[in-house]
Enzyme design. Structure first.
Site, PDB file in Angstrom:
ATOM      1  N   HIS A 160       3.355  72.299  76.482  1.00 50.42           N
ATOM      2  CA  HIS A 160       3.676  73.162  75.355  1.00 50.42           C
ATOM      3  C   HIS A 160       3.162  74.542  75.728  1.00 50.42           C
ATOM      4  CE1 HIS A 160       5.041  71.421  71.475  1.00 50.42           C
ATOM      5  NE2 HIS A 160       4.725  72.594  70.940  1.00 50.42           N
ATOM      6  N   ASP A 200       6.984  79.668  69.041  1.00 51.98           N
ATOM      7  CA  ASP A 200       6.494  79.458  70.398  1.00 51.98           C
ATOM      8  C   ASP A 200       7.090  80.497  71.342  1.00 51.98           C
ATOM      9  OD1 ASP A 200       6.679  77.047  68.763  1.00 51.98           O
ATOM     10  OD2 ASP A 200       5.827  75.968  70.446  1.00 51.98           O
ATOM     11  N   TRP A 257       7.374  83.174  63.157  1.00 42.92           N
ATOM     12  CA  TRP A 257       8.468  82.425  63.766  1.00 42.92           C
ATOM     13  C   TRP A 257       9.740  83.271  63.684  1.00 42.92           C
ATOM     14  CZ3 TRP A 257       4.037  80.188  63.071  1.00 42.92           C
ATOM     15  CH2 TRP A 257       3.711  79.031  63.761  1.00 42.92           C
ATOM     16  N   ARG A 315       9.041  64.434  73.833  1.00 42.68           N
ATOM     17  CA  ARG A 315       9.148  63.586  72.643  1.00 42.68           C
ATOM     18  C   ARG A 315      10.477  63.829  71.929  1.00 42.68           C
ATOM     19  NH1 ARG A 315       4.300  67.024  70.060  1.00 42.68           N
ATOM     20  NH2 ARG A 315       5.461  68.640  68.948  1.00 42.68           N
ATOM     21  N   ASP A 316      10.616  63.239  70.752  1.00 37.62           N
ATOM     22  CA  ASP A 316      11.858  63.391  69.991  1.00 37.62           C
ATOM     23  C   ASP A 316      11.846  64.729  69.242  1.00 37.62           C
ATOM     24  OD1 ASP A 316       9.805  62.592  68.335  1.00 37.62           O
ATOM     25  OD2 ASP A 316      11.091  61.417  67.002  1.00 37.62           O
ATOM     26  N   GLU A 317      11.906  65.815  70.023  1.00 36.69           N
ATOM     27  CA  GLU A 317      11.915  67.166  69.460  1.00 36.69           C
ATOM     28  C   GLU A 317      12.681  68.066  70.420  1.00 36.69           C
ATOM     29  OE1 GLU A 317       8.826  70.032  67.016  1.00 36.69           O
ATOM     30  OE2 GLU A 317       8.176  68.124  67.823  1.00 36.69           O
ATOM     31  N   GLU A 377      -0.299  71.423  73.885  1.00 35.97           N
ATOM     32  CA  GLU A 377       0.036  71.857  72.527  1.00 35.97           C
ATOM     33  C   GLU A 377      -1.216  72.123  71.703  1.00 35.97           C
ATOM     34  OE1 GLU A 377       2.859  70.331  68.829  1.00 35.97           O
ATOM     35  OE2 GLU A 377       2.116  68.865  70.286  1.00 35.97           O
ATOM     36  N   ASP A 390      10.012  73.801  72.617  1.00 36.98           N
ATOM     37  CA  ASP A 390       8.577  73.682  72.346  1.00 36.98           C
ATOM     38  C   ASP A 390       7.927  72.687  73.295  1.00 36.98           C
ATOM     39  OD1 ASP A 390      10.142  71.685  71.092  1.00 36.98           O
ATOM     40  OD2 ASP A 390       8.485  71.128  69.800  1.00 36.98           O
TER      41      ASP A 390
END
Length: 898
Positions: A774, A488, A541, A479-481, A753, A475
């Site tokens: 994103h 997506d 999704w 960051r912490d992802e 995003e 995605d």
């Protein structure tokens, strides 16, 4: 001067020779000369090249050879198949190299010359071929910092080496070395899969790295996705707690003798300069602790520990089928900034994913700290709040004694800016080079137009894909992802197929979608699933299970991806059916139209909130439709009939629940009408008025979109389909928030995003969820390529075997052009308005045909190459202001004058 005379007959022979069809670009399993193939029927593809028009293949002949000569000859096979032609010879042996070449006959029954040979090398085909043992560190690891681990083994070879292949994987990320040199150019290997079910190993040709006598093989392993921090709440050690290495080196000598070196108890282990490394947090490297020459001969490893041989499984091992992550573009800093806060910041001019290579001089113990950010705040200071808990830091400690070079190994950063701390002396921007890392997808699509902002939007779409197609479709990269969010990926998948060759990329990832699918058929929010068994089954999704396989089939004509994914597709639809009552799926958690536009002032009650169950029912119907399509392709008549009946019931339930007797939807949003129209949820007699209501809604927002992740990909498609092409252009060209061009006007170099990631006053949206890289909203690219320029494929000739060219001119553009590298060759279309003349240039590759829609009142108004349409161009009628013509391969210049 001596005169040379050539007879007419000889001259014609020369012309015929020059016009001969050539065979080129041979691929095996969609790759060029791949090493590591574990399928027994690899598929071959090739292209025909000719400067003549209307060239088709009528027959082909393939010869596959092993070390001792041909093992399979097709003979002359009649047909025009040149993509994904399966091998059908004797069983292929493990770790063997095979060559293949072919010739073709064209529609004048002339044979081509034999192609240049291509090759492929098989992997460890049978389970018993794998002899290596998992090894782990033989010492007590630092459980706090968790440094990278070094493994090494010295061994002797005796004889002339004719071939050597290294098969290797890790629990963690690995980097292999032989005799002091890095093996291959892949990074972040072995890539990310659902490790407990599918762990990839890679194969490398290392023949030239070995020598007779003493040799050393080494492996460095870091945490990576295997045991690193992923997602949130201190989530680590998801697949295991111990780093490990698995190595098998297959060697063949000139006398035919073979030797195998494996990871076993003979190896040694230690730590080195990488003191800590995490994907989110970055890497700390202390050059004072480098073990110089650790992977070369002559190194004294007396102080190293042995290794442990854990009880481990081998049945999850698979050979890598997709392209690895590699280094690509490099960037020098465009500006050295001293911010208002006094920070030293370098701007590389492009938001990218990768890392920075540093050159430094200093004394032992000097430190360089590099932090990474996508944007500067409104005051011009370095901004990292949107990284959340991710530290995204590289720390280098010098050993002293001369020029030193640093770069990370087992992490990556999403950034445009770096902040340099702890640096002694003057900062020289030339000592810092940013390098982009992403999966080594072939660039395939180009798009350009007369509008500079739209061209920048295309740039941003492509760079959003580069940055997030890092072995899995993430995605965001900063960051912490950085997770494989399924929503997506499905929203962007058709756009992705235009810009880069993603057939293997998605084929690999979809197998993880199926692997992580729950027993009840539900699909996780993210794949690989690191969020747990309850993070599943959100509409739009989970439909990744049906949408992406079908999109890959359309784009590449690859039926195998449908065959492979069909059980997963059916299981997901069964989940929705089992979860429905009276064919209505109206419960459970759903993200809905994620990050849709919310007006700043919502006092008039117009917030674009679309009923989540209305959305769910639309995607339910779409997935059923895709199963009908797939069953038809796979010749499964029983399934086709069953799902056709189900689809009617699902649509009937939609109309009963969500549509008023007058045809109004219970949610009056753009997304509601877009999905209902795009997926044909409404009876034919209600569609035109529904499209008019969509237009009314768009205009009520001063011609702005309000859609989120699920509505946006289809918005302009629906408008164009129902005759509102001018409005689609108006939305595309809107420059203020919310719009595609608003971020462009704000200086974006990737897709955001949020529509308003940075607000007009330069302040930011909530830092808890505000990525500036994103790709989901970049799905507008699909409309630009397939509608604006009009480059598409028909379902009766998928993969651009039967090409559709139907430009939709408008928006004040004077030109727009797109080209696409397909398995057949490059197809392109471009229109241009010059005075009273509209020109359409089309290029069609050999062995394909095209139907071209030319904007003209009638065929007599069209010229081709400055002349009236020749007899070889077949006019196929007219509709909606277009004249349709059927053409074969070649380059065409059509013109229509008013």
């Amino acid at each position: 001067m001596k005169k040379i005379f050539i007879s007419a007959a000889a001259f014609l022979c020369i012309l015929a020779s020059n016009a001969q069809v050539k065979v080129q670009y041979l691929l095996t399993e969609n790759r060029n000369n791949p090493i590591g193939i574990d399928v027994q029927q690899p598929r071959f593809s090739w292209q025909l090249a000719s400067d003549q028009r209307n060239i088709m293949q009528t027959a082909y002949e393939i010869v596959v050879s092993g070390a001792k000569g041909p093992i399979w000859k097709t003979g002359k096979v009649m047909g025009d198949h040149s993509v994904q032609v399966p091998y059908a010879g004797p069983a292929l042996e493990s770790t063997k190299k095979y060559t293949w070449q072919l010739r073709v006959w064209d529609n004048s029954d002339k044979p081509s010359a034999w192609s240049e040979p291509a090759f492929f090398q098989t992997a460890l085909v049978k389970p018993e071929d794998g002899k290596a043992k998992w090894i782990e560190a033989g010492f007590q690891e630092d459980s706090v910092n968790r440094p990278a681990i070094l493994f090494r083994r010295q061994f002797g070879l005796n004889g002339k080496i004719t071939s050597a292949t290294l098969y290797i994987t890790a629990h963690g990320m690995y980097e292999a070395q032989i005799n002091g040199k890095r093996v291959g150019d892949a990074y972040l290997a072995p890539g990310w899969t659902s490790y407990n079910k599918r762990l990839q190993y890679q194969a490398y040709d290392v023949t030239n790295m070995l020598t007779s006598g003493n040799n050393v093989i080494g492996g460095m392993v870091g945490n990576g996705w295997y045991r690193g921090y992923l997602a949130w709440e201190d989530n680590k050690n998801i697949y295991g707690k111990k780093l490990g290495l698995l190595v098998q080196l297959e060697i063949t000598y000139s006398n035919g003798k073979k030797e195998t070196i494996i990871s076993d108890e003979k190896w040694k282990s230690s730590t080195g300069a990488i003191k800590s490394v995490e994907i989110y947090h970055g890497e700390t490297y202390d050059a004072r602790d480098e073990k110089i020459g650790w992977s070369a001969t002559g190194y004294n490893d007396a102080g190293w520990s042995g290794v442990n041989l854990p009880a481990a499984t081998y049945d999850n091992l698979i050979v890598a089928e997709n392209e690895p992550v590699r280094k690509h573009e490099t960037f020098k800093a465009v500006k050295l900034i001293t911010t208002p806060a006094g920070e030293k910041v370098l701007d590389f001019g492009q938001n990218l994913v990768g890392w920075v290579i540093v050159t430094a001089n200093g004394k032992a113990g000097d430190k360089i700290t590099i932090k990474h950010a996508e944007v500067l705040d409104k005051q011009g200071n370095f901004y990292t709040e949107n990284l959340r808990a991710a530290k995204a830091t590289a720390t280098y400690i010098l050993k002293g004694g001369g020029e030193e070079h640093f770069e990370p190994h087992f992490t990556f950063y999403g950034f445009r800016y770096i902040k340099i701390e702890d640096y002694t002396g003057e900062i020289n921007p030339d000592n810092f080079t940013a390098v982009a890392l992403y999966s080594d997808m072939q660039p395939t699509g180009t798009f350009t137009s007369s509008n500079a902002l739209i061209n920048q939007l295309q740039h941003n779409i492509q760079w959003g894909q580069r940055g997030n197609f890092l072995d899995v479709p993430t995605d965001c990269p900063q960051r912490d992802e950085r997770l494989g969010w399924t929503g997506d990926a499905q929203a962007f998948s058709r756009t992705a197929t235009f810009n880069f060759g993603v057939n293997n990329f998605f084929s690999k990832w979809l197998k993880d979608v199926a692997a992580d699918q729950e027993p009840n058929g539900s699909i996780p929010f993210v794949v690989p699933n690191v969020l747990g068994h309850n993070a599943v089954a959100s509409a739009g999704w989970a439909d990744v299970a049906t949408i992406i396989p079908w999109n890959m089939y359309l784009a590449y004509g690859d039926k195998k991806i449908l065959e492979t994914q069909y059980p997963s597709m059916k299981a997901w639809v069964k989940y929705m059916t089992d979860s429905s009552k009276n064919d209505l799926w109206n419960h459970g958690f759903h993200f809905g139209d994620w990050l849709f536009y919310r007006p700043f002032d919502d006092n008039d009650g117009r917030a674009a909130v679309t009923d989540k169950y209305l959305i769910a029912q639309c995607f339910y119907a779409n997935s059923v439709q895709l199963l009908i399509n797939t069953a038809k392709v796979l010749h499964n008549a029983a399934d086709e009939q069953m799902y056709t009946a189900l689809l009617q019931r699902v649509k009937d339930a939609f109309v009963k629940e969500y549509v008023t007797p007058n045809g109004r939807l219970i949610s009056g949003t753009q997304t509601a009408y877009v999905l209902a129209l795009n997926f044909d949820m409404l009876p034919e007699n209600l569609r035109a008025q529904a499209a008019a209501r969509l237009v009314e809604n768009v205009e009520s927002y001063d011609t702005h979109l309000t859609t989120g992740f699920l509505g946006t990909p289809y918005l302009c498609h629906v408008l164009t389909r129902f005759g509102y092409n001018d409005l689609a252009y108006s939305l595309l060209l809107q420059e203020d928030y919310p719009s595609w061009l608003y971020p462009v006007k704000m200086g974006a170099t990737t897709i955001w995003e949020r529509w308003d990631g940075q607000k007009p006053d330069s302040s930011f949206q909530t830092p808890g969820m505000n990525s500036f890289n994103h790709y989901a909203y970049g799905a507008i690219g699909d409309w630009m390529y397939r509608k604006m320029v009009g480059l598409d494929t028909y379902e009766d000739g998928v993969g651009y075997k039967h090409i559709k060219v139907q430009p939709h001119i408008g928006g004040g553009f004077t030109n727009a052009t797109a080209s696409l590298k397909t398995y057949y060759g490059t197809v392109s279309s471009g229109w241009k308005i010059q005075g009273n003349t509209t020109m359409l240039d089309v290029e069609i590759p050999a062995n394909t045909t095209a139907t071209v829609f030319i904007p003209a009142p009638n065929a007599a108004a069209i010229t081709e190459g400055g002349n009236a349409l020749p007899a070889s161009i077949k006019v196929d009628g007219s509709e909606n202001g277009y004249v349709m013509v059927n053409i074969g391969s070649g380059s065409y210049h059509f013109a229509v004058s008013k």
